[in-house]
Design an enzyme around this catalytic site. Structure first.
Site, PDB file in Angstrom:
ATOM      1  N   GLY A 437       0.897  -1.219  -0.342  1.00  0.00           N
ATOM      2  CA  GLY A 437      -0.017   0.397   0.262  1.00  0.00           C
ATOM      3  C   GLY A 437       0.260   1.179   0.150  1.00  0.00           C
ATOM      4  N   PRO A 439       2.711   4.799   0.557  1.00  0.00           N
ATOM      5  CG  PRO A 439       4.391   6.405   0.250  1.00  0.00           C
ATOM      6  CD  PRO A 439       2.931   5.448  -0.104  1.00  0.00           C
ATOM      7  N   GLY A 440       2.932   5.054   4.472  1.00  0.00           N
ATOM      8  CA  GLY A 440       2.158   6.299   5.315  1.00  0.00           C
ATOM      9  C   GLY A 440       0.628   5.433   6.277  1.00  0.00           C
ATOM     10  CE  LYS A 443       3.988   0.218   3.229  1.00  0.00           C
ATOM     11  NZ  LYS A 443       3.336   1.187   2.624  1.00  0.00           N
ATOM     12  CB  THR A 444       6.113   0.043   9.498  1.00  0.00           C
ATOM     13  OG1 THR A 444       7.122   0.419   7.891  1.00  0.00           O
ATOM     14  CG2 THR A 444       7.944  -0.346  10.319  1.00  0.00           C
ATOM     15  CB  SER A 760      -6.653   3.347 -16.364  1.00  0.00           C
ATOM     16  OG  SER A 760      -5.971   4.267 -15.679  1.00  0.00           O
ATOM     17  CE  LYS A 803      -6.865   4.201 -11.319  1.00  0.00           C
ATOM     18  NZ  LYS A 803      -6.932   3.530 -13.002  1.00  0.00           N
TER      19      LYS A 803
HETATM   20  N1  LIG Z   1      -4.632   3.335  11.428  1.00  0.00           N
HETATM   21  C1  LIG Z   1      -3.878   3.694  11.882  1.00  0.00           C
HETATM   22  N2  LIG Z   1      -4.566   3.640  13.129  1.00  0.00           N
HETATM   23  C2  LIG Z   1      -3.299   4.543  13.982  1.00  0.00           C
HETATM   24  N3  LIG Z   1      -2.035   5.051  13.552  1.00  0.00           N
HETATM   25  C3  LIG Z   1      -1.812   4.707  12.070  1.00  0.00           C
HETATM   26  C4  LIG Z   1      -2.733   4.130  11.285  1.00  0.00           C
HETATM   27  N4  LIG Z   1      -1.734   3.957  10.272  1.00  0.00           N
HETATM   28  C5  LIG Z   1      -0.815   4.312  10.028  1.00  0.00           C
HETATM   29  N5  LIG Z   1      -0.577   4.856  11.569  1.00  0.00           N
HETATM   30  C6  LIG Z   1       0.604   6.016  12.006  1.00  0.00           C
HETATM   31  O1  LIG Z   1       1.172   6.636  10.754  1.00  0.00           O
HETATM   32  C7  LIG Z   1       2.518   6.328  10.818  1.00  0.00           C
HETATM   33  C8  LIG Z   1       2.662   6.050   9.579  1.00  0.00           C
HETATM   34  O2  LIG Z   1       3.288   4.774   9.484  1.00  0.00           O
HETATM   35  P1  LIG Z   1       3.708   3.432   8.980  1.00  0.00           P
HETATM   36  O3  LIG Z   1       3.522   2.403   9.602  1.00  0.00           O
HETATM   37  O4  LIG Z   1       5.062   4.302   9.195  1.00  0.00           O
HETATM   38  O5  LIG Z   1       3.231   3.587   7.493  1.00  0.00           O
HETATM   39  P2  LIG Z   1       3.856   2.999   6.020  1.00  0.00           P
HETATM   40  O6  LIG Z   1       4.946   1.263   6.487  1.00  0.00           O
HETATM   41  O7  LIG Z   1       2.867   1.834   5.581  1.00  0.00           O
HETATM   42  O8  LIG Z   1       4.786   3.592   5.135  1.00  0.00           O
HETATM   43  C9  LIG Z   1       3.211   5.388  11.862  1.00  0.00           C
HETATM   44  O9  LIG Z   1       2.949   6.706  13.172  1.00  0.00           O
HETATM   45  C10 LIG Z   1       1.763   5.021  12.546  1.00  0.00           C
HETATM   46  O10 LIG Z   1       1.490   4.505  13.733  1.00  0.00           O
HETATM   47 MG   LIG Z   2       6.916   1.749   6.611  1.00  0.00          MG
END
Ligand SMILES: Nc1ncnc2c1ncn2[C@@H]1O[C@H](COP(=O)(O)OP(=O)(O)O)[C@@H](O)[C@H]1O
Ligand SMILES: [Mg+2]
Length: 901
Positions: A437, A439-440, A443-444, A760, A803
């Protein structure tokens, strides 16, 4: 003459001079003379009394005692003492000497042992003490005749004589004048000859004076650099008076072979003597200087080595003092203990023991020692037997996931299912989870949450930019600075052999000539192989089966199929504004407040404020920028308070604008379309969905189609298909069918879309072209996605959810989409759905009917044929806008007519 400060005339001291070469005397003799030198404290003593301490130089009969003594004596006498016996041809006893030459005005101690000479001395001491001293040509001759002597010698007075215990005598003679040996009168009982004085050609012109000065200067220099010549020597030289005397003084001091000395004695011209001596002294100085340099460098190198030796000794002493004893032994004992504790598998233990034995044979200082020790440390540090117990209580997992993450219900469900399988079958070959998905989107942090729920250690290793297999699998130990790869390093960091290991950004794994890191990764993730994962550095197998791997990716296209097969993909597609608002409220603001230690300030952000940030300062699917901007808001406020200000503690939309500055995103701007030829498409990117503007224009030319912007091959095909459709349906669309004959078209897609996304954009391209050629603008707030076929059908595309979310973010009200994609709408959160209108279509004419404004009222030449189709739009525009003003219509029509015409 250089102005050397006059020093008080000190008592001469014994000197060992570089100029002296009379080494024939023994150490004892030298030390004796030294003493004697010291004792000659007063001129009175020196004058005539024979000092008892002068003992004979032992070996060399009739040879000179060291130069120092001569100098000593010479300086003891004032020139007046040396007033000459008036010289005329006369008959005198002749004393042959072997290794030196006596100069006029010089005082020379001699040791005499030959029978004839002793008799000679006996006689002269009873008489006027005058003798003539001639040097022997060959010092080896015992009983020299006239041919064995040089023909020029020195008339001399015997000042003293001391009888020595061994039948020899020691005498002190003073030269008085140069004489020529005219004829030998007798050989027995000792030599006697008729000698005639030689008058020197003493001139007192300027050149002589200059030469004399130069000689003294040169001599002074030698004295300065040579630590062995006394400064008194310079004083003595200066006191010699006439240049002739100076040369004789110098000549008798200098260390020169007898023939050269003799040569100087025979030189009648004072100038010539001065020149010769200047040359000799310059040479001597160079010799002394070079000798000094050599000594200096020798001393330095010795000093260096001595210093190191001393330091080493001190170091050893200190280590001993501190009980550190033998360093090697100490380190080996330490590593041995660590090996014992590490609980390695038998195979690894054998390798460790072998390496330890090798280590014990090396010196600590060896570079190899460090390499081997580092390797052993890695072996010891690996968590061979350390593991955490999984807490597979699913209720607890659910609780933890809910604590950490808002929403994401489906995803949490999938995770729980995944873990449930593990619970029942511990060694189940469950696939690797992959969170995909923008960023942000969490996932992590989901991975961290799972680790926390299970009670596992968490390690994260980004694969972004990893291009070398060795980064995964390590370098062989033979490389300098080799280290284990990412996997083994991660495990050591975790300190447990069953951590949750997150491999971030698998899609960023590079692949080039360095080798294929993805195949190494495949091995890591393959349960068939990873029970004995071989890192090149570690060189012993490590069991990875207990590790729980989770990968993340923004999109899966670049992931090699073999790798993708191994993974169970869970997609996260981004959040709606409402979700973001809730997450900000429940998670982000409390966390940022806590992390910055701002709890005491009790800062608040209103919903309007948060939405303002979401709409105007972040244009993203995830939460990265939102998190950053919220942190900015809180920190800036805190800073103002710290500076003594009193900013509002509750941050509303207006305050957001004040703190964050001008808006970065303006919804209306991006979605406002006000010329024919522009249309809004929806694209899918790894960073989430995106609204992009397709622009078309034309110019005079013939049959050209230029495409610019981020375009893949598929996109070109879409554009070609769209153009073909327009041309073949020109009449029906109200376009001059011959327009293409005299027109070049240019289509541009400004914003980024990935190549895959090409098809698309098909209906958007087509809409833009028709809009351009008919002069009908696209209605505001409409965006579209869908592939176009040559016959005008609209085909399904992917990424609908992202989208639609993007369209929603951008404030789009209506989305035209392929009818086949209708079911994807269900995936879209309800709150978004309720705010939007979806228009599913099968055919491009439906799209055009929905998207384009009504045709202009004024009839145009080619419009008649097309009026039919425009007359029956398949559906009414969902958000019709007032017709354009007449001025606009005029100009558009004019352009529309002119172009194709
Ligand atoms: N559903 C959620 N509820 C609470 N915090 C979230 C949620 N999704 C993401 N976050 C917060 O957003 C920030 C970015 O998430 P991160 O895991 O680093 O994203 P990714 O790894 O997908 O790029 C982190 O601080 C995370 O805790
Ligand atoms: Mg990440």
């Amino acid at each position: 003459m250089p102005a050397k400060p006059k020093r008080p005339q000190r008592k001469p001291r014994r000197t060992k001079t570089a100029v002296s070469r009379r080494r024939g005397t023994t150490a004892r003799a030298r030390s004796t003379t030294a003493r004697s030198g010291k004792r000659r404290a007063t001129p009175a003593v020196a004058k005539s009394r024979v000092p008892a301490v002068i003992t004979a130089p032992q070996a060399d009969a009739e040879s000179a005692v060291p130069f120092e003594t001569a100098l000593t004596l010479a300086t003891d006498h004032s020139p007046d003492d040396l007033e000459l016996t008036p010289v005329a041809p006369r008959t005198v006893p002749v004393l042959p000497i072997r290794h030196t030459v006596l100069f006029p005005f010089a005082i020379l101690p001699l040791s005499v042992g030959r029978e004839k000479n002793l008799r000679l001395l006996n006689d002269v001491m009873a008489g006027d003490r005058v003798i003539a001293v001639f040097a022997q040509r060959d010092p080896g001759v015992e009983d020299p005749g006239p041919a064995d002597l040089y023909s020029v010698g020195t008339l001399a007075v015997v000042l003293r004589m001391v009888k020595l215990p061994d039948q020899r005598v020691s005498i002190l003679v003073r030269g008085t004048a140069r004489v020529h040996l005219d004829s030998l009168l007798q050989r027995d009982p000792y030599l006697a000859a008729r000698v005639a004085p030689i008058s020197e050609a003493d001139s007192s012109d300027l050149e002589t004076e200059a030469l004399a000065n130069a000689l003294i200067t040169e001599f002074e220099r030698i004295v300065t650099i040579s630590q062995s010549l006394p400064v008194e020597a310079v004083v003595a030289a200066k006191n010699q008076g006439a240049p002739g005397r100076l040369t004789d003084f110098m000549a008798s001091l200098l260390e020169l072979p007898t023939p050269e000395k003799q040569n100087l004695l025979e030189m009648v011209s004072v100038k010539e003597r001065l020149r010769t001596l200047n040359g000799v002294l310059a040479h001597q100085r160079q010799v002394v200087e070079m000798g000094q340099q050599i000594q200096e460098s020798v001393r330095e190198s010795i000093d260096e080595r001595q210093k190191e030796f001393l330091l080493r000794q001190q170091l050893e002493a200190i280590q001993k003092e501190l009980g550190e004893g033998d360093e090697t032994q100490r380190q080996i004992t330490e590593i041995k203990e660590r090996i014992e504790k590490a609980q390695m598998p038998a195979e690894v233990r054998r390798e460790a023991d072998r390496e330890l034995a090798r280590l014990a044979r090396m010196p600590v200082q060896a570079a190899e020692f460090t390499v081997a020790r580092t390797y052993l440390e890695w072996l010891c540090d690996m968590p061979w037997a350390v593991a955490t117990d999984d807490n597979l209580d699913l209720k607890n997992v659910r609780k933890v996931l809910d604590e950490d993450h808002y929403g994401l219900d489906k995803i949490k469900e999938r995770i729980l299912e995944f873990l449930a399988v593990r619970r029942y079958k511990k060694d189940a070959r469950t696939p690797i989870l992959c969170f995909a998905g923008p960023p942000g989107t969490g996932k992590t942090s989901l991975g961290m949450s799972i680790a926390r729920a299970l009670g596992r250690k968490f390690v994260r290793q980004s694969l972004g930019g990893v291009r070398d297999e060795a980064e995964i699998r390590g370098h062989r130990r033979t490389y300098i600075g080799a280290l284990p790869g990412n996997i083994i390093r991660g495990i050591r960091r975790a300190g447990s052999r069953n951590p949750l290991f997150m491999l971030d950004e698998v899609d960023k794994l590079a692949n080039d000539y360095h080798g294929d890191p993805s195949s190494a990764l495949l091995e890591v993730l393959d349960p068939e192989q990873n029970h004995a994962f071989m890192d090149h550095y570690l060189d012993v197998p490590f069991d990875l089966t207990q590790v729980m791997f989770i990968t993340t990716a923004n999109y899966l296209d670049p992931v090699p199929p073999a790798l993708r097969d191994r993974m169970e993909v869970i997609e996260l597609s981004g959040y709606t504004d409402r979700e973001k608002l809730s997450i900000a409220r429940l998670h982000i603001i409390p966390r940022v407040t806590r992390e910055n230690g701002l709890e005491v300030l009790k800062l608040q952000i209103t919903d309007d404020g948060i939405l303002k940030v979401i709409h105007s300062y972040t244009g993203e699917a995830g939460l990265r920028n939102l998190t950053r901007e919220i942190a900015n808001l809180l920190r800036r406020t805190a800073k103002l308070i710290a500076e003594g200000g009193s900013p509002p503690l509750t941050i509303d939309a207006e305050r957001v604008r004040e703190l964050l500055g001008p808006e970065k995103f303006q919804l209306e701007q991006a979605t406002r379309i006000d010329t024919p030829g522009a249309a809004l498409g929806l694209a899918w990117t790894p960073f989430g969905g995106e609204v992009l503007t397709v622009e078309a224009t034309y110019m005079p030319g013939s049959k050209g189609l230029t495409l610019t912007g981020q375009l893949g091959e598929v996109m070109r095909e879409s554009a070609a298909a769209a153009l073909s459709y327009v041309r073949s349906n020109a009449v029906a669309l109200g376009i001059d069918p011959t327009f293409y004959e005299s027109t070049d078209l240019h289509v541009h897609l400004p914003a980024a879309a990935i190549p895959k996304d090409g098809p698309s954009a098909g209906i958007t391209l087509c809409t833009a072209l028709v809009s351009l050629l008919t002069g009908r603008k696209v209605r505001p707030s409409i965006a579209m996605t869908g592939e176009i076929s040559l016959l005008g059908r609209v085909l399904a595309v992917g990424g609908l959810k992202e989208k639609i979310l993007a369209a929603h973010r951008a404030g789009i009200k209506t989305v035209i989409l392929p009818a086949e994609n209708q079911r994807d709408i269900e995936e879209v959160p309800i709150e978004v759905r309720t705010h939007m209108i979806f228009a599913p279509v099968d055919r491009i004419d439906q799209v055009l009917g929905l998207a384009l404004e009504d045709p202009p009222p004024a009839p145009i030449e080619v419009a008649s044929a097309g009026e039919e189709s425009q007359g029956d739009p398949r559906g009414p525009g969902p958000d019709p806008t007032p017709a354009p003003t007449s001025i606009e219509t005029e100009s558009i029509v004019a352009r529309g007519r002119k172009g194709p015409g």
